[in-house]
Design a protein around this motif. Structure first.
Motif, PDB file in Angstrom:
ATOM      1  N   UNK A 127       0.863  -1.179   0.000  1.00  0.00           N
ATOM      2  CA  UNK A 127       0.000   0.000   0.000  1.00  0.00           C
ATOM      3  C   UNK A 127       0.895   1.222   0.000  1.00  0.00           C
ATOM      4  N   UNK A 128       0.284   2.381  -0.083  1.00  0.00           N
ATOM      5  CA  UNK A 128       1.067   3.615  -0.116  1.00  0.00           C
ATOM      6  C   UNK A 128       1.772   3.817   1.222  1.00  0.00           C
ATOM      7  N   UNK A 129       3.064   4.087   1.167  1.00  0.00           N
ATOM      8  CA  UNK A 129       3.868   4.271   2.371  1.00  0.00           C
ATOM      9  C   UNK A 129       4.180   5.751   2.559  1.00  0.00           C
ATOM     10  N   UNK A 130       4.003   6.213   3.804  1.00  0.00           N
ATOM     11  CA  UNK A 130       4.238   7.610   4.131  1.00  0.00           C
ATOM     12  C   UNK A 130       5.651   7.808   4.644  1.00  0.00           C
ATOM     13  N   UNK A 131       5.924   9.043   5.074  1.00  0.00           N
ATOM     14  CA  UNK A 131       7.276   9.425   5.463  1.00  0.00           C
ATOM     15  C   UNK A 131       7.749   8.687   6.703  1.00  0.00           C
ATOM     16  N   UNK A 132       6.836   8.212   7.543  1.00  0.00           N
ATOM     17  CA  UNK A 132       7.245   7.557   8.784  1.00  0.00           C
ATOM     18  C   UNK A 132       7.436   6.064   8.674  1.00  0.00           C
ATOM     19  N   UNK A 152      -0.834  17.306  -7.555  1.00  0.00           N
ATOM     20  CA  UNK A 152      -0.276  16.305  -6.642  1.00  0.00           C
ATOM     21  C   UNK A 152      -0.745  16.542  -5.208  1.00  0.00           C
ATOM     22  N   UNK A 153      -0.863  17.809  -4.817  1.00  0.00           N
ATOM     23  CA  UNK A 153      -1.284  18.108  -3.445  1.00  0.00           C
ATOM     24  C   UNK A 153      -2.756  17.772  -3.246  1.00  0.00           C
ATOM     25  N   UNK A 154      -3.611  18.248  -4.165  1.00  0.00           N
ATOM     26  CA  UNK A 154      -5.047  18.021  -3.985  1.00  0.00           C
ATOM     27  C   UNK A 154      -5.457  16.595  -4.364  1.00  0.00           C
ATOM     28  N   UNK A 155      -4.578  15.853  -5.007  1.00  0.00           N
ATOM     29  CA  UNK A 155      -4.893  14.475  -5.346  1.00  0.00           C
ATOM     30  C   UNK A 155      -4.300  13.464  -4.401  1.00  0.00           C
ATOM     31  N   UNK A 156      -3.829  13.923  -3.241  1.00  0.00           N
ATOM     32  CA  UNK A 156      -3.186  13.004  -2.296  1.00  0.00           C
ATOM     33  C   UNK A 156      -4.184  12.203  -1.472  1.00  0.00           C
ATOM     34  N   UNK A 157      -5.466  12.555  -1.525  1.00  0.00           N
ATOM     35  CA  UNK A 157      -6.451  11.831  -0.728  1.00  0.00           C
ATOM     36  C   UNK A 157      -6.658  10.407  -1.212  1.00  0.00           C
ATOM     37  N   UNK A 158      -7.188   9.577  -0.330  1.00  0.00           N
ATOM     38  CA  UNK A 158      -7.374   8.164  -0.656  1.00  0.00           C
ATOM     39  C   UNK A 158      -8.426   7.970  -1.745  1.00  0.00           C
ATOM     40  N   UNK A 159      -9.422   8.816  -1.793  1.00  0.00           N
ATOM     41  CA  UNK A 159     -10.472   8.652  -2.792  1.00  0.00           C
ATOM     42  C   UNK A 159     -10.171   9.304  -4.116  1.00  0.00           C
ATOM     43  N   UNK A 160      -9.012   9.892  -4.275  1.00  0.00           N
ATOM     44  CA  UNK A 160      -8.669  10.586  -5.510  1.00  0.00           C
ATOM     45  C   UNK A 160      -8.077   9.610  -6.521  1.00  0.00           C
ATOM     46  N   UNK A 186      -6.148  10.776  -8.988  1.00  0.00           N
ATOM     47  CA  UNK A 186      -4.963  11.420  -9.544  1.00  0.00           C
ATOM     48  C   UNK A 186      -3.719  10.630  -9.173  1.00  0.00           C
ATOM     49  N   UNK A 187      -2.669  10.837  -9.935  1.00  0.00           N
ATOM     50  CA  UNK A 187      -1.456  10.056  -9.771  1.00  0.00           C
ATOM     51  C   UNK A 187      -0.828  10.314  -8.401  1.00  0.00           C
ATOM     52  N   UNK A 188      -0.421   9.249  -7.736  1.00  0.00           N
ATOM     53  CA  UNK A 188       0.272   9.339  -6.450  1.00  0.00           C
ATOM     54  C   UNK A 188       1.659   8.704  -6.503  1.00  0.00           C
ATOM     55  N   UNK A 189       1.813   7.726  -7.379  1.00  0.00           N
ATOM     56  CA  UNK A 189       3.076   6.993  -7.524  1.00  0.00           C
ATOM     57  C   UNK A 189       3.394   6.861  -9.014  1.00  0.00           C
ATOM     58  N   UNK A 190       4.644   7.072  -9.362  1.00  0.00           N
ATOM     59  CA  UNK A 190       5.120   6.786 -10.713  1.00  0.00           C
ATOM     60  C   UNK A 190       6.263   5.786 -10.618  1.00  0.00           C
ATOM     61  N   UNK A 191       6.306   4.878 -11.577  1.00  0.00           N
ATOM     62  CA  UNK A 191       7.325   3.837 -11.550  1.00  0.00           C
ATOM     63  C   UNK A 191       7.794   3.536 -12.963  1.00  0.00           C
ATOM     64  N   UNK A 192       9.036   3.099 -13.053  1.00  0.00           N
ATOM     65  CA  UNK A 192       9.566   2.676 -14.340  1.00  0.00           C
ATOM     66  C   UNK A 192       8.871   1.430 -14.856  1.00  0.00           C
ATOM     67  N   UNK A 193       8.212   0.691 -13.966  1.00  0.00           N
ATOM     68  CA  UNK A 193       7.558  -0.555 -14.341  1.00  0.00           C
ATOM     69  C   UNK A 193       6.056  -0.417 -14.474  1.00  0.00           C
TER      70      UNK A 193
END
Length: 724
Positions: A123-128, A315-323, A325-332
């Motif tokens: 799942x999405x991992x935060x700074x902590x 990126x800021x307004x799309x950080x919510x769980x229900x959004x 919008x892109x949160x992660x980009x990957x080469x794969x």
């Protein structure tokens, strides 16, 4: 090297702010003493125990004033004169507002980045989570680097510390953030079992670190002496663009390796659509960078900065769980473009566009670009904004069309058809506005603003009609949708209206009228209709054939003895009528009002072309009788032979020969006796007769000047002949 903002030398200034001198006329300043011109060294402070005031002990100074005891140079016991204290230097003096804004934005980006995801495991991992504390350390170090110039001004650092030292220290303090980003990119390449990727925290954090690392305006020297810093930051901008291109290439290689499995599940059309979505993402990310770095265009630089701001907001307004919008980009991560059109998730690259925009925003980078007027820069910023609108509109059309051939994704046919139609409309409007604005800057501003408004409305409809997610609930609103509907139209509108240079340019370059254009909104008689016709009930229509000013009066004038109506009155009729029911004035210049004694002549001249003169019957003068008497053998007078009537009829026919659709003739346009009001109406209603009006010797100067602005070759030739 700039010395702006350094504190003035201490001492030597009295309270009123003016430097004074203790020398008499013709004396020179001594060391440590203010010079008569005001540019010497300040006077020393008074030393305790010395008599004679603050300048005692100077042999060339004036004699001291007598003290209370009557002796010169005596001061009251225990009293000593004191010099004014040295002003304390202001550490913020000389810093332009743009530098404060740059520091504030950098700090804001670095702090807000803590709320965004770092990477993705299960799942999405935060700074902590896990080892992401290293991101916290480098972020704090970048924030601390923002205080370096203020600490240097406060005198915290040793005397050997210079502006060059501050610039180097700032670069070194923000370099660890770049290293951490590279480490996460390598981790994303090496992980094959699960997607790691880079979160949007690095979009804001890297942009903030780049802003913190760049030199401020007050730290830069003269352009001819400080060229290296411009080359450095132009190279940094180019390096970020090259890094983005490299990540896109690597992601395409990974996709081509696994394209067989992708095509087996999604289909061949979906694989083609994924490659097309990758091309759109590459063009979106690198187009403005290419224009800034390679073309060295200041307008492309502003477009790049604008797109960076848009992405940061998304990126800021799309950080919510229900959004969605892109949160992660990957080469794969590849192939989502067929499900999420304009998602910008085809590989790793768009997440670093804000950092490239931050590098382009550096004052040093601006010095490395070409020079052009500020108004031109802003106008072509709008032009390139339409380029991006056309790109995203075309991507919307292509992606929606491909979904008809992808069976795995369930989409509404009506929604897809409507999206394609709206995308085509946006594409056509953007291209037309872009070409018009680039061709004629001053005349296409309103058109460009209208096109931006149309893009906003149609883009908003597309956002509202975004279909439901293929897997799960919710709508797949992407970054591209938001930029097409909101971001890019706002960029165009701001570029054409907000900057002072642009407003001044358009105020001084208003487009010149190209002839009479009120036909688009003002009523006029239909083509081929009698020029003096007025329909029943129209304001000023004649009451009857015999009524004053009615149809029986030639040329729309009143009954005999009445003064003709003023030119342009609503009730006026005739071939030179200039107003319809609305009463709007014509665009052609109006002639000056003629003197009263000239009005009867005008009446006759105006009446001749419309009301042909009939010849009177020719009588035999040899049988002349008294009035009211008729000879018994005579009959009533008979008309003369018709041959006697041909001459006047042929003359009238020659005058009105070959009338135009408006009722005017070339002879009337060339006739010196034609009034100026009629000539003005001829050039308005009969454009084919403008050359004849220009050749008429009685055409008034204002109308000639108006004709000279049309750019008509025949009219210009007639005007040149008048001069000879």
């Amino acid at each position: 090297m700039s010395y702006e903002g350094q504190a003035p030398p201490p001492g030597g200034y009295p309270p009123n702010g003016h430097q004074q001198s203790s020398q008499g006329p013709g004396e020179h300043a001594q060391p440590g003493q203010a010079s008569p011109s005001g540019y010497g060294q300040p006077a020393p402070y008074q030393q305790p125990g010395r008599q004679g005031g603050p300048y005692a002990g100077q042999p060339s100074g004036p004699a001291p004033a007598p003290g209370p005891s009557g002796q010169h140079g005596q001061q009251p016991s225990g009293s000593y004169a004191q010099a004014p204290a040295a002003p304390r230097p202001n550490p913020f003096a000389g810093i332009p507002t743009s530098d404060f804004v740059r520091d504030a934005i950098a700090a804001l980006l670095l702090l807000v980045s803590f709320a965004l995801p770092v990477t993705y495991g299960r799942e999405f991992e935060d700074i902590g989570d896990r080892f992401h504390f290293v991101v916290i350390l480098v972020t704090v170090l970048s924030i601390v680097s923002l205080t370096l110039p203020y600490l240097a001004r406060a005198g915290v650092f040793p005397p050997s510390w210079t502006v060059h030292t501050t610039r180097k220290a700032r670069l070194l303090a923000n370099a660890p953030y770049v290293v951490v980003v590279l480490v996460y990119v390598v981790m994303d390449i090496l992980t094959s079992d699960e997607i790691t990727g880079l979160g949007t925290i690095f979009a804001l954090g890297l942009a903030g670190a780049v802003l913190a690392a760049q030199p401020r305006q007050c730290e830069m020297g003269p352009e001819d002496l400080d060229r290296d810093v411009s080359k450095l930051w132009w190279s940094i901008t180019a390096a970020i663009g090259g890094f983005i291109a490299l990540t896109y290439v690597v992601s395409l290689i990974f996709f081509l390796i696994d394209i067989g499995d992708f095509a087996d599940f999604w289909g061949t059309v979906a694989a083609v659509g994924a490659v097309l979505a990758w091309i759109v993402a590459v063009a979106f990310s690198l187009w403005a960078i290419y224009g800034t770095v390679v073309l060295r265009s200041p307008s492309w630089r502003l477009v790049l900065i604008g797109i960076g701001v848009m992405l940061v907001c998304a990126f800021v307004f799309g950080a919510g769980e229900g959004s969605s919008l892109v949160k992660i980009e990957s080469l794969r991560v590849f192939g989502l473009g067929i499900i999420q059109p304009l998602s910008l998730e085809e590989g790793l690259g768009a997440i670093f566009v804000p950092a490239a925009a931050a590098a382009a925003a550096a004052p040093a980078t601006l010095r490395a670009l070409s020079r052009e007027p500020r108004s031109t820069t802003w106008i072509f910023t709008a032009v390139h904004g339409f380029d991006y609108i056309a790109l995203l509109a075309a991507a919307t059309v292509v992606t929606s069309a491909l979904l008809f051939f992808v069976d795995v994704v369930d989409r509404s046919t009506g929604v897809l058809v409507t999206t394609i139609v709206l995308g085509l409309l946006i594409l056509a409007v953007a291209l037309y506005a872009r070409l018009s604005l680039a061709k004629n800057l001053s005349a296409s501003r309103i058109l460009a603003l209208g096109a931006a408004g149309v893009t906003f409305v149609l883009g908003l409809v597309i956002v509202i009609m975004v279909p439901e997610e293929a897997f799960g609930d919710g709508k797949y609103i992407t970054v591209g949708h938001l930029l097409l509907a909101f971001g890019l139209p706002v960029l165009v509108a701001i570029a054409l209206t907000v900057p002072k240079d642009v407003r001044e340019y358009f105020a001084s370059h208003r487009p010149v009228g190209q002839g009479a254009t009120n036909a688009a909104y003002q009523w006029a008689a239909p083509q081929g209709q009698a020029p003096g016709y007025q329909y029943p009930g129209q304001a000023g229509a004649p009451a009857g054939p015999g009524a004053p000013g009615g149809a029986g009066a030639p040329g729309g004038y009143g009954a005999p003895g009445q003064a003709p109506q003023a030119y342009g009155a609503p009730a006026q009729a005739g071939p030179w009528q200039t107003q319809g029911a609305g009463g709007n004035a014509p665009q052609a210049p109006q002639p000056q009002q003629q003197a009263p004694q000239q009005q009867p002549q005008q009446h006759v001249a105006q009446s001749e072309p419309v009301q042909p003169v009939q010849p009177e019957p020719v009588q035999d003068v040899s049988h002349e009788t008294a009035p009211h008497e008729t000879a018994p053998h005579e009959t009533a007078p008979q008309p003369a032979d018709p041959s006697h009537r041909e001459e006047p009829v042929s003359e009238v026919t020659e005058v009105v020969e070959a009338p135009t659709s408006s009722g005017f003739t070339a002879a009337q346009a060339l006739d010196p006796s034609t009034p100026g009001a009629v000539l003005a109406q001829i050039v308005q209603d009969a454009p084919e007769l403008r050359a004849q009006v220009a050749a008429n010797p009685s055409t008034y100067p204002a109308l000639l000047g108006w004709l000279s602005q049309l750019g008509d070759p025949e009219v210009d030739e007639a005007l040149r002949r008048r001069e000879h």
